[in-house]
Scaffold this motif. Structure first.
Motif, PDB file in Angstrom:
ATOM      1  N   ILE A 340       0.840  -1.203   0.000  1.00 43.35           N
ATOM      2  CA  ILE A 340       0.000   0.000   0.000  1.00 43.35           C
ATOM      3  C   ILE A 340       0.873   1.250   0.000  1.00 43.35           C
ATOM      4  N   SER A 341       0.236   2.375  -0.159  1.00 38.94           N
ATOM      5  CA  SER A 341       0.890   3.631   0.137  1.00 38.94           C
ATOM      6  C   SER A 341      -0.091   4.460   0.953  1.00 38.94           C
ATOM      7  N   ALA A 342       0.277   4.670   2.201  1.00 35.01           N
ATOM      8  CA  ALA A 342      -0.590   5.485   3.059  1.00 35.01           C
ATOM      9  C   ALA A 342      -0.569   6.922   2.572  1.00 35.01           C
ATOM     10  N   ALA A 343       0.519   7.298   1.901  1.00 38.35           N
ATOM     11  CA  ALA A 343       0.648   8.677   1.432  1.00 38.35           C
ATOM     12  C   ALA A 343      -0.276   8.950   0.242  1.00 38.35           C
ATOM     13  N   THR A 344      -0.292   8.044  -0.734  1.00 41.74           N
ATOM     14  CA  THR A 344      -1.106   8.294  -1.926  1.00 41.74           C
ATOM     15  C   THR A 344      -2.492   7.647  -1.821  1.00 41.74           C
ATOM     16  N   GLY A 345      -2.642   6.752  -0.866  1.00 41.42           N
ATOM     17  CA  GLY A 345      -3.930   6.066  -0.727  1.00 41.42           C
ATOM     18  C   GLY A 345      -4.035   4.818  -1.578  1.00 41.42           C
ATOM     19  N   GLU A 346      -2.940   4.498  -2.251  1.00 44.14           N
ATOM     20  CA  GLU A 346      -2.929   3.351  -3.153  1.00 44.14           C
ATOM     21  C   GLU A 346      -3.263   2.048  -2.425  1.00 44.14           C
ATOM     22  N   ARG A 347      -4.213   1.307  -2.981  1.00 41.92           N
ATOM     23  CA  ARG A 347      -4.601  -0.023  -2.501  1.00 41.92           C
ATOM     24  C   ARG A 347      -5.152  -0.060  -1.074  1.00 41.92           C
TER      25      ARG A 347
END
Ligand SMILES: Nc1nc2c(ncn2[C@@H]2O[C@H](COP(=O)(O)OP(=O)(O)OP(=O)(O)O)[C@@H](O)[C@H]2O)c(=O)[nH]1
Ligand SMILES: [Mg+2]
Length: 417
Positions: A340-347
């Motif tokens: 995931i990426s908490a920064a971009t919100g990915e997945r």
């Protein structure tokens, strides 16, 4: 100035550069201005100072040249080594444990957190000769143990420290009782709890904010979070799930602190699911993973009946496309990890689904009250579930029982029968 001793027995679990960087991060976390930081390879340990004689001379030179007032040694020093180093290097010396205690001292926000840190610090101090740190205290102000309180400790003998520790323990008991009351109230409602755990700076608070829509403190700062925070979130198929953000772990976390934070991490122990947040863009991510596992084990979370765990592989936005694809591949094969990426919100949606799925398949702790005379139902709970705790409240028995979803459903059916 910071010195990172590379000791012979340590092997190559983590890179010297990353250790230097982390030590700098720790120092900066309490506002220490770092003028020099470098590793020193220690081939044979000189017992009196840990570092070699020539190395200490070199350090002393650099410290003088840079006008450094404090030497941070990224290792555990004995009280004698610390004292000898101070004399030979001509600066104050603090070791890794001392540094981490300082940070916790400055950050702990709740009454309980502060008491626990003070307890850990007294424990550490009891074995050491106490020095005065007034220059630093003036520089930074604040709660720091480096200063003010240290002055009075100079005269204090161990007995005084022990008395104080006993008093703090009593106060802590009181705080804990109050907290347990709060928790009881919460736990009577059958909402599952998910705890975010992981190495410091992995992105737990950032993920917490993403999932809850809250704005807790998330910073590029080691140990940004010290006290656990809990909020409701919604997951597919659940009305309500409670998410808990927790203190980050670090390698060689002082044992005094592990003991002290056991209580703070109770939320973690009673969680229904642990999400281990990892910084996949960190060069030492594997070593960090081991550190987190070690701390969890020392908290008694490696045993059977511990909450299930999944890994959130965070910060994939910082990886190359190729590295990212490799992680996606591996995650597809495994099913217990989610890049995931908490920064971009990915997945994050997929992470939510995965968390929900785990909760559904996993066992949960339920707080159940039954009449104390209802021997057959109490026996049933003992047979079908894991009874974590039970206490008598007037003529009712209150039990904490870990049950599979099937057994929980059966029990509820029994109850309404
Ligand atoms: N690029 C990138 N940065 C991230 C991501 N998640 C978190 N960060 C950054 O990493 C830093 C640490 O994030 P936090 O959420 O405070 O980390 P933490 O795990 O709560 O740290 P502690 O509370 O210190 O244990 C911050 O600067 C975040 O902005 C991510 O997915 N990608
Ligand atoms: Mg945090």
């Amino acid at each position: 100035m910071i010195v990172v001793p590379e000791l012979p027995r340590e092997g190559a679990r983590r890179s010297a550069e990353a250790r230097v960087e982390e030590a700098e991060g720790l120092a900066e976390a309490i506002g220490i201005h770092v003028v020099a930081a470098r590793p020193f390879r220690v081939r044979t340990v000189r017992p009196s100072t840990l570092l070699g004689k020539g190395q200490v001379e070199e350090i002393s030179e650099i410290a003088k040249g840079e006008d450094a007032h404090l030497l941070i040694v990224d290792a555990a020093l004995t009280p004698i080594q610390q004292k000898n180093l101070e004399e030979e290097a001509g600066t104050k010396v603090i070791d890794r444990t001392g540094l981490i205690l300082e940070i916790f001292g400055e950050r702990a926000a709740t009454a309980e957190g502060r008491l626990q840190v003070e307890l850990a610090h007294l424990d550490y101090q009891a074995g050491r000769l106490v020095r005065s740190w007034t220059h630093l205290e003036r520089q930074r102000g604040g709660f720091g143990f480096l200063g003010g309180p240290g002055e009075t400790q100079i005269e204090a003998d161990r007995r005084l420290i022990r008395d104080r520790m006993a008093k703090i323990r009593r106060e802590l008991d009181q705080v804990k009782r109050t907290r347990t009351l709060h928790r009881d109230r919460r736990q009577r409602a059958p909402w599952p709890v998910i705890a975010l755990v992981g190495y410091t700076n992995a992105g737990k608070s950032t993920l917490f904010n993403r999932l809850t829509g809250e704005a807790v403190f998330a910073e590029n700062l080691l140990f940004a979070t010290l006290d656990p925070t809990m909020r409701d979130i919604r997951l597919p198929g659940f009305d309500k799930v409670i998410l808990s953000d927790t203190v980050g772990f670090v390698s060689d976390l002082p044992t005094e602190l592990i003991a002290a934070f056991r209580a703070t991490l109770e939320e973690v122990r009673e969680a229904d699911l642990l999400v281990h947040v990892r910084n996949m863009a960190h060069p030492d991510r594997e070593a960090q993973r081991e550190d987190v596992k070690d701390v969890l084990a020392s908290l008694g979370l490696a045993e059977e009946g511990s909450p299930p765990r999944i890994e959130a592989w965070n910060k994939v936005d910082l990886l190359s496309e190729e590295a990212r694809q490799r992680l996606y591949e591996e995650a597809r094969r495994r099913g217990d990890v989610m890049p995931i990426s908490a920064a971009t919100g990915e997945r994050l949606d997929r992470l939510r689904e995965q968390m929900a799925e785990c909760l559904r398949s996993g066992e949960q702790v339920h707080r159940i009250r039954v009449p104390a005379t209802d021997g057959s139902r109490i026996a049933w709970l003992h047979a079908r579930g894991e009874v974590l705790d039970q206490k008598l409240d007037h003529d009712e028995l209150e039990l904490s029982v870990r049950l599979s979803p099937d057994n929980w459903a059966r029990f509820q059916a029994m109850e309404s029968a």
